[in-house]
Scaffold this active site. Structure first.
Site, PDB file in Angstrom:
ATOM      1  N   TYR A  75       0.827  -1.324  -0.002  1.00 50.58           N
ATOM      2  CA  TYR A  75       0.028  -0.091  -0.043  1.00 50.58           C
ATOM      3  C   TYR A  75       0.962   1.328   0.072  1.00 50.58           C
ATOM      4  O   TYR A  75       1.802   1.408   0.727  1.00 50.58           O
ATOM      5  CB  TYR A  75      -0.805  -0.011   1.223  1.00 50.58           C
ATOM      6  N   SER A 120     -13.679  -3.368   0.385  1.00 54.05           N
ATOM      7  CA  SER A 120     -14.659  -2.619  -0.675  1.00 54.05           C
ATOM      8  C   SER A 120     -16.204  -2.747  -0.227  1.00 54.05           C
ATOM      9  O   SER A 120     -16.775  -3.404  -1.015  1.00 54.05           O
ATOM     10  CB  SER A 120     -14.328  -3.013  -2.054  1.00 54.05           C
ATOM     11  N   PRO A 121     -16.423  -2.278   0.922  1.00 51.79           N
ATOM     12  CA  PRO A 121     -17.881  -2.656   1.285  1.00 51.79           C
ATOM     13  C   PRO A 121     -18.965  -1.682   0.724  1.00 51.79           C
ATOM     14  O   PRO A 121     -20.172  -2.042   0.843  1.00 51.79           O
ATOM     15  CB  PRO A 121     -17.866  -2.434   2.809  1.00 51.79           C
ATOM     16  N   VAL A 170     -18.802   3.793  -6.114  1.00 51.50           N
ATOM     17  CA  VAL A 170     -19.981   3.314  -4.922  1.00 51.50           C
ATOM     18  C   VAL A 170     -21.037   3.284  -5.419  1.00 51.50           C
ATOM     19  O   VAL A 170     -21.443   3.843  -6.136  1.00 51.50           O
ATOM     20  CB  VAL A 170     -19.686   4.242  -3.675  1.00 51.50           C
ATOM     21  N   PHE A 171     -22.189   2.342  -4.813  1.00 52.19           N
ATOM     22  CA  PHE A 171     -23.356   2.129  -5.057  1.00 52.19           C
ATOM     23  C   PHE A 171     -24.353   3.124  -4.415  1.00 52.19           C
ATOM     24  O   PHE A 171     -25.238   3.687  -4.714  1.00 52.19           O
ATOM     25  CB  PHE A 171     -24.032   0.835  -4.946  1.00 52.19           C
TER      26      PHE A 171
END
Length: 309
Positions: free
Chosen positions: A52, A218-219, A228-229
């Site tokens: 990362y 990635s919730p 994102v939703f």
């Protein structure tokens, strides 16, 4: 903050984990504020990986520079990191695991990792080499517990032919809209339905049967890093309507409901955040305390486009 017991240990862990993959360009003060907000919200697990930050160990280094922990503060938290991804290849060799852990410890300015995960399955893995590395890390006190990330049941079982330590966690992608982990089993044995295709070889049931904690990365993502939703009414209008209604009902934000949906599952799944926004950390933590009903959980499941036969 809803908490769990880390499998095969006596350690209590928060149901929400702060992922630190995006802190490389943040200031010390910003990182310290992000960390402090998480701790105030009840989060005690902090997720890293050696890759990362654009260069190896960069995010770990920034965390170590910005968050100066006293011995008591270090004992109060769980620091986990991941190893195995290199530029263009995967590497679970003994030497790479040992070298990378030493580099992670130096970057993080800590003497030990609470949890080390094998990041992506290395098809050239030699379980005996992994076992030797884990034995050496335990004997030296550098790592206390071990797990994997993005692994199937068969890959885990292969490791277990040589690894003696319990594999306590598996970090996998999961959100309301990216949920083959749940959706395949719901629609099992239905010919011609894409949802019925198994993509993880029964990982959910395997994890519950073997007392292995799942961690959801990635919730809030629609699929694989394509946005994102939440708030996406062009593609997920029905889902966002349902989320907004539940958010108002429970007095949390839509982010909180997205977290609550994952935490509601009896498999005791941790939600790994990727945000650097302290406000979203608070919103997510608040969602962990919301217990959706079965009807509400399945309402979101259907609204996301999953088939309920």
């Amino acid at each position: 903050m809803k908490t769990y017991t880390l499998p095969h240990t006596s350690r209590t862990v928060s149901s929400v984990v702060l992922g630190l993959m995006r802190i490389a360009k943040m200031s010390d003060a910003e990182i310290a504020t992000l960390f402090g907000t998480a701790r105030d919200a009840g989060i005690n697990v902090f997720d890293h990986a050696d890759i990362y930050g654009g260069e190896r160990h960069r995010c770990e280094q920034r965390f170590g520079e910005a968050v100066r922990l006293t011995p008591a503060e270090r004992d109060a938290i769980v620091i986990q990191s991941k190893v195995g991804i290199r530029k263009g290849w995967f590497d679970f060799s003994k030497q790479h695991i040992l070298t990378s852990v030493d580099e992670s410890l130096a970057a993080l300015r800590t003497d030990y990792l609470d949890l080390l995960l094998l990041h992506r399955p290395d098809t050239l893995v030699e379980p005996e080499e992994v076992a030797e590395a884990f034995e050496q890390l335990v004997a030296s006190g550098k790592v206390r517990h071990f797990g994997v990330s993005n692994h199937t049941p068969g890959q885990i079982e292969l490791l277990k032919t040589a690894v003696k330590q319990p594999l306590v966690a598996n970090q996998v992608q999961l959100s309301i809209t990216h949920a083959p982990l749940f959706a395949q089993g719901v629609a099992a044995n239905m010919a011609g339905l894409e949802q019925s295709v198994s993509r993880d070889n029964g990982l959910l049931d395997y994890s519950r049967l073997n007392n292995m904690m799942l961690q959801a990365w990635s919730p809030f993502q629609k699929a694989f890093f394509d946005g994102v939703f939440l708030g996406d009414r062009e593609n997920f209008a029905e889902l966002n309507d349902a989320i907004d209604a539940l958010a108002a009902q429970y007095g949390v934000t839509p982010t909180g409901i997205a977290v609550a949906w994952i935490v509601r599952h009896p498999a005791h799944i941790q939600v790994v955040l990727g945000t650097t926004n302290p406000g979203r950390v608070k919103d997510s933590a608040a969602g962990s305390d919301v217990t959706l009903t079965r009807e509400e959980w399945y309402r979101l499941f259907r609204a996301a486009g999953h088939t309920l036969p």
